[in-house]
Design an enzyme around this catalytic site. Structure first.
Site, PDB file in Angstrom:
ATOM      1  N   HIS A  27       3.035  -2.779   8.364  1.00  0.00           N
ATOM      2  CA  HIS A  27       3.961  -1.676   8.565  1.00  0.00           C
ATOM      3  C   HIS A  27       5.414  -2.093   8.294  1.00  0.00           C
ATOM      4  CE1 HIS A  27       6.634   0.581  11.395  1.00  0.00           C
ATOM      5  NE2 HIS A  27       6.096   1.603  10.745  1.00  0.00           N
ATOM      6  N   GLU A  75       5.952  -2.211   4.659  1.00  0.00           N
ATOM      7  CA  GLU A  75       6.113  -0.837   4.152  1.00  0.00           C
ATOM      8  C   GLU A  75       7.579  -0.400   4.265  1.00  0.00           C
ATOM      9  OE1 GLU A  75       4.505   2.265   6.785  1.00  0.00           O
ATOM     10  OE2 GLU A  75       6.406   3.149   6.210  1.00  0.00           O
ATOM     11  N   HIS A  76       8.190  -0.646   5.422  1.00  0.00           N
ATOM     12  CA  HIS A  76       9.599  -0.272   5.605  1.00  0.00           C
ATOM     13  C   HIS A  76      10.502  -0.994   4.608  1.00  0.00           C
ATOM     14  CE1 HIS A  76      10.483   1.911   9.532  1.00  0.00           C
ATOM     15  NE2 HIS A  76       9.177   1.974   9.421  1.00  0.00           N
ATOM     16  N   GLU A 134      11.017   2.969  16.509  1.00  0.00           N
ATOM     17  CA  GLU A 134       9.761   3.635  16.146  1.00  0.00           C
ATOM     18  C   GLU A 134       8.664   3.271  17.158  1.00  0.00           C
ATOM     19  OE1 GLU A 134       8.525   2.829  12.139  1.00  0.00           O
ATOM     20  OE2 GLU A 134       6.938   4.339  12.189  1.00  0.00           O
TER      21      GLU A 134
END
Lengths: 423, 423
Positions: free
Chosen positions: B67, B70-71, B143
């Site tokens: 993740h 991905e950012h 997040e």
């Protein structure tokens, strides 16, 4: 996509969106009424009771079974606020039978079902079944109480309540517990009868079908309705007197910040300018808020702004570390100030226009947002625009217009959902 | 380029595997204004232990790294953020990470090939620095907080943590504040170089496209790479039994939330049939038309439909039934006794056929949206499924098979109850 509208009677409209690109038809019925604190609870309760049964399918189980028989047609209903109006909404969606290898008249059956739900409820001694009314009161009560479960939405609702205190828009769409407790079946049914007599009615059908055939079918079914004066409230909203700052405590790990802005220019033509302004400020990942609060200062994951078109307002929302409240607020204020002094580029303006154009074009790929768009145009706009005309309007917005507008925008409310430790 | 077509629903998909191992899928959607592209790598949050292909060395990486990667992929060496660059071209772009894949996507109505240039460029060119990695920790930290405050998220992950002893599906996709603090640019590059090889990736296009043009356009934009052997992923053995039978937590909610889940041994052969069978069973037992649902509703024990899900991959599978109730234990017991009843008495033929018909219709509806259809093909691809094969299962699945699945999956020692109680 071809949009047509026909007034069946005064205050009762039939809208068609003809297109062959979908596998489905979507049918919608909207009942629009003025919003106010006294009637909102009843208005929220009515669709909830109506979904319980029709004179031919008297239980919710019967309706569910019928929907499944119609190849998984889906029904939904609810209530929403549009400016100072309450819109009670009903939807039914079906798969076009040609993709199911069947000759069944699925669309007409769905139209019959949705109209039965709205206009032909199951009754007991001439009124709503008291059993259903009591049960749905309980459901609405739990919906009202569950407001706290989603912290983002809770913060948003609370900020709206604070910011629009003296305006109908401040009411919670599901209403209020004390009012709910008083409602009896008789009152709910009388209220329902008034809605059917007085509400403006808009019915939409989208997808692939024979307009004449469907139009005749619906016309016949709605024959019993009487003409009505429509009562759409087009409110201008209040002016900012002084900034209202509200802190509220809850057991949470992330603070939720909502900042309400008022726009002091209220004519219809300014809406396209506000829309571009909002996109530059906080509407996309390229916006000033996203770039400065998130990308440059790592203060938030979610940060952005929404334009509440019918209230000439913008709501900025972000989720931040509680201790960063002041820092985030200061950065947000700088962005609002930058908009006033013209500290944004022509490129920003161009990008914002492109962003809106793309989202408007994308809208045409699904039925529900298209219906939503045409309903809004029809309810609220004097000069009704097709999507193409709307895009044209957006593209004609100038830098000067945005600057002039920016200087007519002020912070009205600052709301922060925090925990005991923060301040 | 291979073509698979279903003439009844009038849909087709073209697939092509390039020499470097990349799979291209094209799902033509004529008349749609939007063009949607999604590029995914078979690399998700569960892939936290693997063998580095060049060094032939086993490595364990910090939780949440897929993740995090991905950012970070959006950031480019020349200072451009590709998310902004795509927004500037009028596209709406995004990315997400699931248990088993990471996907990058954009949707646009304009400037398609310019968008594709930017899109394919950034996914193929990582640029990580100490500084930009550090900066992202604040954003991702926020997040993670969103999940901390979300009762649904906590309900689900508590279930996974109770169901699995070792299998990393139990780990939060974004990791924890602590685990992401250990991420640095070196480990990000290692993960990137291992999992972002074209042979581990698939790119899907949905919209008004010509399949041959697309293959050529993709080829033009690919950097030369060597095809890589299959990546060795290492998972600890996972017992069949669940770890804990029950897990509870207190949060700020209005009503308790509950989840009844079953851990299932993943099927390797009839995966589609198994999936459809479980969908049918869940609908029969607690779906919208089920007696259980309506009885519980009448008794005031639930206020809305159950959330039903079957999540599976090659390495894991579980089903979940979720809801909100003032008496969660009572509801769970009713569901469990209903399951027993079905096991003893079998399934009613009429209900069975109706549910099948309904699911068939629901499936077809997905083709009305370019993003849904592209995402469906992508996530099915990683499970080894061609999405169009579901149609046959919806039409032809046999009741005997479904009854066998019923007896096999609902077992006491595979069962977990997760509850979130109000503070």
């Amino acid at each position: 996509m071809q949009y047509t509208k026909k007034e069946l009677k005064q205050g009762i409209n039939l809208h068609f969106l003809n297109t062959c690109k979908f596998k489905t038809n979507l049918v919608a019925v909207f009942l629009t009424l003025p919003l106010n604190k006294e009637t909102i609870t009843l208005n929220a309760l009515v669709p909830s009771i109506l979904r319980r049964g029709t004179s031919t399918l008297p239980t919710m189980e019967d309706i569910s079974i019928r929907l499944e028989e119609l190849y998984g047609s889906a029904f939904d209903c609810g209530i929403e606020k549009r400016g100072d109006n309450a819109v009670i909404k009903f939807y039914i969606e079906n798969v076009n039978p040609k993709f199911l290898n069947t000759q069944d008249e699925v669309l007409k059956s769905c139209i019959e079902l949705i109209l039965d739900i709205v206009f032909n409820p199951v009754l007991e001694n001439g009124i709503f079944k008291p059993e259903y009314v009591e049960k749905e009161k309980e459901t609405i009560r739990q919906l009202i109480e569950s407001k706290i479960d989603n912290k983002d939405l809770y913060a948003l609702e609370r900020a709206i309540e604070e910011m629009f205190k003296d305006e109908p828009f401040s009411v919670y769409k599901y209403g209020y517990i004390d009012k709910l407790n008083e409602i009896i079946a008789n009152e709910a049914f009388n209220h329902y009868k008034n809605i059917i007599k007085q509400a403006r009615i808009d019915m939409f059908v989208s997808g692939e079908f024979d307009n004449k055939d469907i139009s005749n079918y619906i016309n016949e079914k709605l024959e019993f309705l009487t003409p009505r004066e429509s009562q759409i409230l087009i409110s201008q909203g209040n002016e900012v007197a002084q900034i209202n700052t509200v802190f509220e405590n809850m057991d949470i790990s992330q603070g939720k910040l909502v900042i309400g802005l008022r726009i002091n220019q209220k004519d219809e033509d300014i809406k396209s300018v506000i829309s571009v302004y909002n996109t530059i400020l906080g509407g996309s990942s390229n916006s000033k808020l996203f770039q400065n609060v998130r990308e440059k200062n790592s203060l938030a994951y979610t940060i952005g702004s929404n334009f509440i078109m019918q209230k000439y307002s913008i709501l900025i929302r972000g989720g931040i570390e509680i201790e960063n409240y002041q820092k985030a607020l200061d950065i947000i204020k700088v962005q609002i100030q930058d908009m006033k002094t013209g500290n944004f580029t022509d490129e920003d303006l161009k990008i914002a226009k492109k962003y809106i154009t793309n989202s408007m074009n994308t809208l045409q790929d699904s039925a529900a947002p298209m219906i939503d768009y045409y309903l809004s145009q029809d309810l609220f706009e004097q000069n009704k625009k097709t999507i193409e005309q709307y895009i044209e309007k957006i593209n004609s917005v100038t830098r000067e217009q945005i600057l002039a507008l920016a200087n007519d925008i002020d912070i009205d409310t600052i709301y922060f959902l925090t925990n005991e430790g923060g301040k | 380029v291979d073509k698979i077509e279903n003439t009844i629903i009038d849909e087709k998909i073209y697939t092509c595997k390039l020499d470097n191992g990349l799979t291209i899928m094209v799902i033509p959607k004529k008349d749609f204004t939007s063009k949607y592209v999604i590029w995914a790598t078979h690399y998700g949050s569960i892939d936290n232990c693997f063998v580095l292909p060049d060094e032939n060395k086993e490595i364990k990486v910090p939780d949440g790294i897929a993740h995090f990667l991905e950012h970070k992929l959006f950031e480019q060496e020349n200072g451009v953020n590709s998310l902004d660059a795509l927004t500037n071209l009028g596209a709406s772009a995004n990315a997400y990470t699931s248990f088993n894949h990471t996907a990058y996507l954009f949707e646009t109505t304009d400037n398609f090939y310019e968008c594709l240039d930017e899109f394919m460029d950034y996914v193929q060119n990582p640029y990580f620095t100490d500084e930009n990695v550090e900066k992202e920790k604040g954003i991702i930290g926020q997040e993670i907080h969103i999940g901390d405050d979300s009762p649904e998220w906590q309900l689900y992950f508590n279930f996974l943590k109770a169901a699995y002893h070792n299998f990393p599906v139990k780990i939060d996709i974004a990791g924890t504040q602590e685990s992401i603090s250990k991420i640095d640019k070196e480990v990000l590059y290692k993960c990137y170089n291992t999992f972002y090889n074209p042979s581990n990736m698939v790119i899907a296009f949905a919209g008004d496209f010509n399949e041959n043009d697309i293959v050529e356009e993709v080829k033009k934009r690919l950097k030369p790479t060597k095809r890589q052997a299959e990546i060795k992923r290492i998972f600890e053995d996972e017992p069949i039994e669940v770890k804990d039978k029950k897990v509870e937590k207190n949060m700020e909610v209005s009503l308790p939330l509950f989840l009844l889940g079953y851990k299932i041994v993943p099927e390797t052969d009839d995966i589609i049939k198994r999936h459809v069978a479980i969908e049918i069973l869940l609908e029969l037992i607690v779906g919208k038309s089920s007696k259980t649902y309506h009885d519980l509703y009448e008794q005031g024990l639930i206020i809305s439909e159950f959330g039903l899900d079957y999540d599976f991959e090659k390495k894991y599978a579980h089903l979940t039934i979720e809801g909100q109730s003032k008496a969660p234990e009572e509801v769970i017991n009713k569901i469990k006794s209903k399951i027993q009843e079905y096991k003893q008495n079998g399934i009613n033929k009429k209900d069975y056929n109706r549910i099948k018909k309904m699911l068939h219709g629901e499936y077809i509806k997905q083709f009305d949206s370019v993003d849904k259809v592209a995402r469906m093909f992508i996530s099915d691809y990683f499970k080894g499924i061609n999405s169009l094969d579901y149609l046959d299962a919806y039409e032809n699945i046999e009741q005997d098979y479904v009854e066998n699945v019923l007896n096999e999956i609902f077992k006491e020692n595979n069962e977990v109850i997760s509850i979130i109680n109000p503070n």
